[in-house]
Design an enzyme around this catalytic site. Structure first.
Site, short mmCIF file in Angstrom:
data_model
loop_
_atom_site.label_atom_id
_atom_site.label_comp_id
_atom_site.label_asym_id
_atom_site.label_seq_id
_atom_site.Cartn_x
_atom_site.Cartn_y
_atom_site.Cartn_z
N LYS A 157 0.85 -1.19 0.00
CA LYS A 157 0.00 0.00 0.00
C LYS A 157 0.89 1.24 0.00
O LYS A 157 1.55 1.55 1.00
CB LYS A 157 -0.92 0.05 1.22
CG LYS A 157 -2.03 1.12 1.05
CD LYS A 157 -2.64 1.56 2.36
CE LYS A 157 -1.90 2.70 2.98
NZ LYS A 157 -1.98 3.97 2.22
N GLU A 231 9.97 1.18 10.46
CA GLU A 231 11.03 2.18 10.22
C GLU A 231 10.35 3.53 10.31
O GLU A 231 9.64 3.94 9.39
CB GLU A 231 11.68 1.95 8.85
CG GLU A 231 13.07 2.56 8.73
CD GLU A 231 13.04 4.03 8.35
OE1 GLU A 231 13.07 4.88 9.27
OE2 GLU A 231 12.97 4.33 7.16
N CYS A 265 13.90 10.83 6.73
CA CYS A 265 13.96 10.51 8.16
C CYS A 265 15.37 10.61 8.72
O CYS A 265 15.54 10.69 9.94
CB CYS A 265 13.38 9.13 8.42
SG CYS A 265 14.06 7.84 7.36
N GLU A 351 10.09 15.93 14.88
CA GLU A 351 10.60 15.81 13.51
C GLU A 351 9.85 16.81 12.61
O GLU A 351 8.67 16.62 12.32
CB GLU A 351 10.40 14.39 13.00
CG GLU A 351 10.99 14.16 11.62
CD GLU A 351 10.78 12.74 11.12
OE1 GLU A 351 11.67 12.22 10.43
OE2 GLU A 351 9.74 12.15 11.44
#
Length: 449
Positions: A157, A231, A265, A351
């Site tokens: 997906k 992750e 990331c 973040e």
């Protein structure tokens, strides 16, 4: 039927729409993968090796079409995708093709008198692979290649805003691999939840935010215990010691911070600088940031989110350069450098995932390590120093899955990638990735003596 509008981030214009999978569509895709599993797991490692090499060749043959789909959907630079990202994806597929034949072999021996033990590795079953919008094609391949090499079947997906390259990859897989081995479903978070909660799915592998990881974990737990491979987010520090080559460090950090508009990331977003060189290094970063060229952010909502970190800065922080959406169409944001921040400011602890760098000073190595580790994430970091011993000393103390010395954001297919703490668990790349997609079985037989 619900449709997803597909937008070009460079212009902000909708250029296509695709149907979103319903719960019934998701279930059909999972059942298709489940039906294909026994045949795919039963072929020899050599046959899977050949199939994956054929898939790699097919990706190369359609690299221009894949790049076109990826770039229009994400706003990335075509030369960068063709020259770096697709070759990396092909290398990953070819590496895992070899790993299919060179994985951990059966181990046998007599550890109890009169009995022989054997350890074998098996595929886990149907794997749900949920890819992010920052690297739609690369992240999909990072999951797809080890899952297939281990003998699993998959349902992929892609993110709802960036499905185009995944759809094309699914078409390529359907031509090259046995039907049902790779399936693609498109949709929003509800689609992801339905996929994670499907009882026929044995493993859920997600690359995304920590919030998304928590949601997937909750959904997967609705039907019992599933294996998870997560992750998740990062908030990478770049520690600059006083003896570093400051110009080289500034160049490397800016490149690592603003690659893909900071939507990475492992982006070098928290710069920690020795106090004695702090002022000069801020000047170097600001000069390079002011002339940096960055692509667009992924979508309008994310542009607003990144901007909110700047509009809500505390009074002690200073925007040295940038700090606002760029003029013109699309979802562009100015390359930004912020100083004066404190350790527990949101822009430091969270973040941002955009072209934004914060800069803090430290007085000694212990303070640098404390600041580097004092965030919820632990995915990646870098140390910049002219002293290899100092670099290695700090690298061992940083709580992150990858630490670079005098570089940042360089990957090798043979080396693992994955984080600690709220950055998730499990590894992409390398043979370590196969650990997530296999299970270990002990078989013991009596020798009759």
């Amino acid at each position: 039927m619900t449709f997803l509008d597909i937008t070009d981030p460079r212009t902000g214009e909708v250029y296509d729409s695709i149907p979103a999978a319903s719960a019934a569509d998701v279930d059909r895709a999972v059942r298709r993968a489940d039906s294909a599993f026994d045949a795919w797991r039963s072929i020899t490692p050599g046959e899977r090796h050949d199939a994956l090499l054929a898939l790699a060749d097919a990706v190369v043959a359609q690299s221009e079409q894949l790049a076109a789909a990826e770039c229009r959907n994400t706003g990335k630079d075509t030369a960068e995708v063709l020259g770096e990202e697709i070759p990396a994806a092909v290398d990953e597929i070819r590496f895992m093709a070899g790993a299919a034949r060179a994985g951990h072999g059966p181990m046998a021996g007599q550890y109890v008198r009169g009995h022989t033990s054997m350890v074998v590795r098996e595929p886990v079953g149907v794997c749900a692979l949920i890819a992010p919008w920052n690297h739609p094609l690369g992240s999909a391949v990072d999951k797809l290649a080890p899952a297939l090499a281990a003998g699993n079947t998959v349902v992929l997906k892609p993110a709802e805003t960036t499905p185009m390259s995944a759809l094309l990859l699914g078409e390529i897989c359907d031509r090259v691999l046995p039907r049902g081995v790779v399936n693609v479903v498109c949709g929003d978070r509800d689609t992801g939840r339905a996929l994670a909660a499907n009882p026929l799915v044995s493993l859920v592998s997600l690359t995304g935010s920590t919030r998304a990881g928590a949601e997937v974990t909750a959904s997967a737990g609705l039907v019992g215990i599933k294996r998870l491979h997560l992750e998740l987010g990062g908030d990478a520090p770049a520690i600059v010691l006083a003896d570093a080559d400051l110009a080289e460090a500034a160049d490397g950090i800016i490149e690592a911070a603003f690659y893909n508009a900071g939507q990475d990331c492992t982006a070098a977003c928290r710069v920690l600088v020795a106090a004695e060189v702090y002022d000069g290094f801020v000047v170097l970063l600001a000069e390079r940031a002011a002339r940096a060229e960055v692509g667009p952010l992924n979508n309008r909502a994310h542009l607003s989110r990144v901007h909110s970190y700047l509009t809500e800065l505390p009074g002690h922080a200073t925007v040295v350069t940038g700090g606002a959406p760029a003029a013109g169409p699309g979802f562009h944001f100015e390359p930004t450098v912020v100083t004066g921040v404190r350790q527990h400011d949101p822009i430091v602890q969270q973040e941002v995932f955009g072209p934004v760098v914060t800069v803090q000073s430290f007085t000694d190595e212990n303070e640098a390590i404390r600041m580097a580790n004092d965030v919820p994430f632990g995915l990646a970091a870098s140390v910049w120093s002219g002293d290899p011993a100092a670099g290695n000393r700090l690298a061992h103390r940083i709580d992150a899955g990858t630490v670079w010395l005098n570089t940042h954001g360089v990957y090798a297919t043979e080396m693992p990638h994955g984080g600690f703490k709220q950055s998730g668990y499990g590894k992409d790349l390398s043979t370590y990735a196969l650990d997530a997609y296999t299970r270990t079985k002990h078989i013991m037989s009596s020798t009759g003596s």
